[in-house]
Design a protein around this motif. Structure first.
Motif, PDB file in Angstrom:
ATOM      1  N   ALA A   1       4.305   2.476  -4.697  1.00  0.00           N
ATOM      2  CA  ALA A   1       4.244   1.964  -5.729  1.00  0.00           C
ATOM      3  C   ALA A   1       2.315   1.233  -6.554  1.00  0.00           C
ATOM      4  CB  ALA A   1       5.289   0.381  -5.850  1.00  0.00           C
TER       5      ALA A   1
ATOM      6  N   ALA B   1       0.567  -1.096   0.057  1.00  0.00           N
ATOM      7  CA  ALA B   1       0.236   0.092   0.165  1.00  0.00           C
ATOM      8  C   ALA B   1       0.615   1.126  -0.058  1.00  0.00           C
ATOM      9  CB  ALA B   1      -0.643  -0.165   1.240  1.00  0.00           C
TER      10      ALA B   1
ATOM     11  N   ASN C   1      -2.174  -4.771   3.103  1.00  0.00           N
ATOM     12  CA  ASN C   1      -1.143  -5.155   3.372  1.00  0.00           C
ATOM     13  C   ASN C   1       0.024  -5.186   4.931  1.00  0.00           C
ATOM     14  OD1 ASN C   1       1.168  -2.780   2.449  1.00  0.00           O
ATOM     15  ND2 ASN C   1       0.410  -1.461   4.288  1.00  0.00           N
ATOM     16  N   ARG C   2       1.564  -5.247   5.118  1.00  0.00           N
ATOM     17  CA  ARG C   2       1.566  -5.840   6.560  1.00  0.00           C
ATOM     18  C   ARG C   2       0.702  -4.961   7.058  1.00  0.00           C
ATOM     19  NH1 ARG C   2       7.822  -5.200   6.575  1.00  0.00           N
ATOM     20  NH2 ARG C   2       7.277  -3.103   6.192  1.00  0.00           N
TER      21      ARG C   2
HETATM   22  P1  ATR Z   1       6.776   1.904  -2.990  1.00  0.00           P
HETATM   23  O1  ATR Z   1       7.102   3.620  -3.236  1.00  0.00           O
HETATM   24  O2  ATR Z   1       8.235   1.038  -3.641  1.00  0.00           O
HETATM   25  O3  ATR Z   1       5.700   1.102  -2.765  1.00  0.00           O
HETATM   26  P2  ATR Z   1       6.562   2.798  -0.099  1.00  0.00           P
HETATM   27  O4  ATR Z   1       6.004   3.773  -0.011  1.00  0.00           O
HETATM   28  O5  ATR Z   1       8.387   2.391   1.114  1.00  0.00           O
HETATM   29  O6  ATR Z   1       7.770   2.200  -1.409  1.00  0.00           O
HETATM   30  O7  ATR Z   1       6.074   1.166   0.557  1.00  0.00           O
HETATM   31  C1  ATR Z   1       6.682   0.282   0.486  1.00  0.00           C
HETATM   32  C2  ATR Z   1       5.486  -0.611   0.559  1.00  0.00           C
HETATM   33  O8  ATR Z   1       6.334  -2.363   0.800  1.00  0.00           O
HETATM   34  C3  ATR Z   1       4.736  -1.319   2.097  1.00  0.00           C
HETATM   35  O9  ATR Z   1       3.263  -1.114   0.863  1.00  0.00           O
HETATM   36  C4  ATR Z   1       5.403  -2.141   2.810  1.00  0.00           C
HETATM   37  O10 ATR Z   1       4.313  -2.302   3.605  1.00  0.00           O
HETATM   38  P3  ATR Z   1       4.411  -1.199   5.271  1.00  0.00           P
HETATM   39  O11 ATR Z   1       3.239  -0.536   4.762  1.00  0.00           O
HETATM   40  O12 ATR Z   1       3.513  -2.384   6.536  1.00  0.00           O
HETATM   41  O13 ATR Z   1       5.581  -1.142   5.476  1.00  0.00           O
HETATM   42  C5  ATR Z   1       5.944  -3.203   2.393  1.00  0.00           C
HETATM   43  N1  ATR Z   1       6.973  -3.573   2.666  1.00  0.00           N
HETATM   44  C6  ATR Z   1       8.349  -3.478   2.340  1.00  0.00           C
HETATM   45  N2  ATR Z   1       8.940  -4.574   2.741  1.00  0.00           N
HETATM   46  C7  ATR Z   1       8.048  -5.868   3.610  1.00  0.00           C
HETATM   47  C8  ATR Z   1       7.798  -6.960   4.222  1.00  0.00           C
HETATM   48  N3  ATR Z   1       9.077  -7.379   4.204  1.00  0.00           N
HETATM   49  N4  ATR Z   1       6.860  -7.408   3.951  1.00  0.00           N
HETATM   50  C9  ATR Z   1       5.604  -7.012   3.525  1.00  0.00           C
HETATM   51  N5  ATR Z   1       5.392  -5.954   2.739  1.00  0.00           N
HETATM   52  C10 ATR Z   1       6.818  -5.038   2.733  1.00  0.00           C
END
Ligand code: ATR
Length: 282
Positions: free
Chosen positions: A129, A126, A149-150
């Motif tokens: 991207a 979420a 989402n996590r």
């Molecule tokens: P981007 O612009 O690439 O989407 P971001 O806004 O930092 O980057 O979002 C990263 C996403 O990857 C988020 O949905 C994040 O989950 P959280 O909102 O709970 O932090 C998710 N994400 C990153 N690492 C993860 C992992 N190891 N397992 C599950 N979700 C992950």
């Protein structure tokens, strides 16, 4: 020679210069397309210098898509909806921000024979991207889109942002936590299409557990990871359950094609061949 560039940090391994040079060759045009690596707090300065020096257009990648949105003097509706900008161009003397990521994803999926109309789609993540592709995905009229989402609040907020668009298209849009996918909250699993828009693949991790994978994948599923250049752990989980998979290289090429046409004019759409460029990169 008209000058273009991609800005990101890091940027050394970007394939965008090669992709745009191929589009230029295919359409028998000459352009210069370079790489820019602004400091993490230096996007505005770098973009000002680039356009003041006569630069005609810029692609923007991690981590500058929000900076590019702030830099643009006008936004296209889809950039507004995506909340981020990946393409800057000049129109009537103004710097216009657009976002071609979602259109690129949809075109790559369609080119791989994946129909989204009437489909049950699961988007993992979420962040920026995910937000960037939700509008174009909803435009394809899926039956249902679940955003998992996590952390729950981010998924809830994103669903809130898109719920009007979903209701005008009479489709179900719901948010979930990744761990919900194990239980009874999600009744429509397995999904036709699972799109990984989390950053987990970059750490060579999957955002979902194996038991969630058991629930969401069937041999009829298609798993798409926006990361490219590797079989990600999520793709492996999908393959083990008989699903078809794709990495995000086609999305990269297709979003670049849209940017190229914004800059050079849509009259070149027949002259360029993104699928051929994709084959060359593989
Ligand atoms: P981007 O612009 O690439 O989407 P971001 O806004 O930092 O980057 O979002 C990263 C996403 O990857 C988020 O949905 C994040 O989950 P959280 O909102 O709970 O932090 C998710 N994400 C990153 N690492 C993860 C992992 N190891 N397992 C599950 N979700 C992950």
């Amino acid at each position: 020679l008209d000058v273009y560039a991609v800005a990101g940090n890091p940027i050394a391994h970007s394939k965008s210069p090669a992709i745009h040079q191929r589009f230029a060759e295919q359409s028998q045009q000459a352009i210069h397309y370079g790489r820019l690596q602004p400091a993490l707090d230096g996007f505005e300065t770098a973009a000002n210098v680039f356009f003041a020096a006569g630069g005609k257009g810029m692609n923007v990648t991690v981590p500058f898509k929000l900076d590019a949105k702030a830099f643009a003097q006008e936004l296209s509706p889809r950039a507004q909806l995506a909340g981020a900008v990946n393409t800057l161009s000049i129109h009537n003397g103004k710097i216009v921000g657009d976002n071609t990521d979602g259109a690129g994803l949809v075109r790559d999926l369609l080119a791989q024979g994946i129909r989204m109309q009437g489909a049950r789609i699961l988007v993992l993540g979420a962040g920026g991207a995910a937000r960037g592709v939700l509008g174009p995905l909803l435009d394809q009229l899926p039956q249902q889109l679940v955003l998992a989402n996590r952390s729950a609040p981010k998924a809830d907020a994103l669903v809130q942002l898109f719920c009007e668009l979903a209701s005008t298209r009479q489709l179900t849009l719901q948010s979930a936590r990744l761990i919900d996918l194990e239980g009874s909250v999600i009744t429509n699993a397995p999904f036709d299409l699972v799109i990984n828009a989390t950053a987990a693949g970059l750490d060579n991790a999957s955002p979902i557990s194996d038991s969630v994978a058991n629930n969401i994948f069937s041999p009829k599923s298609f798993a798409y990871d926006m990361v490219y250049g590797q079989v990600t752990p999520l793709m492996r989980q999908a393959l083990q359950r008989g699903a078809r998979v794709s990495d995000g290289l086609g999305m990269l090429v297709e979003q670049a094609a849209d940017a190229f046409l914004i800059w050079r004019g849509s009259q070149w759409s027949e002259a360029i061949d993104p699928r051929a460029v994709l084959d060359e990169l593989r």
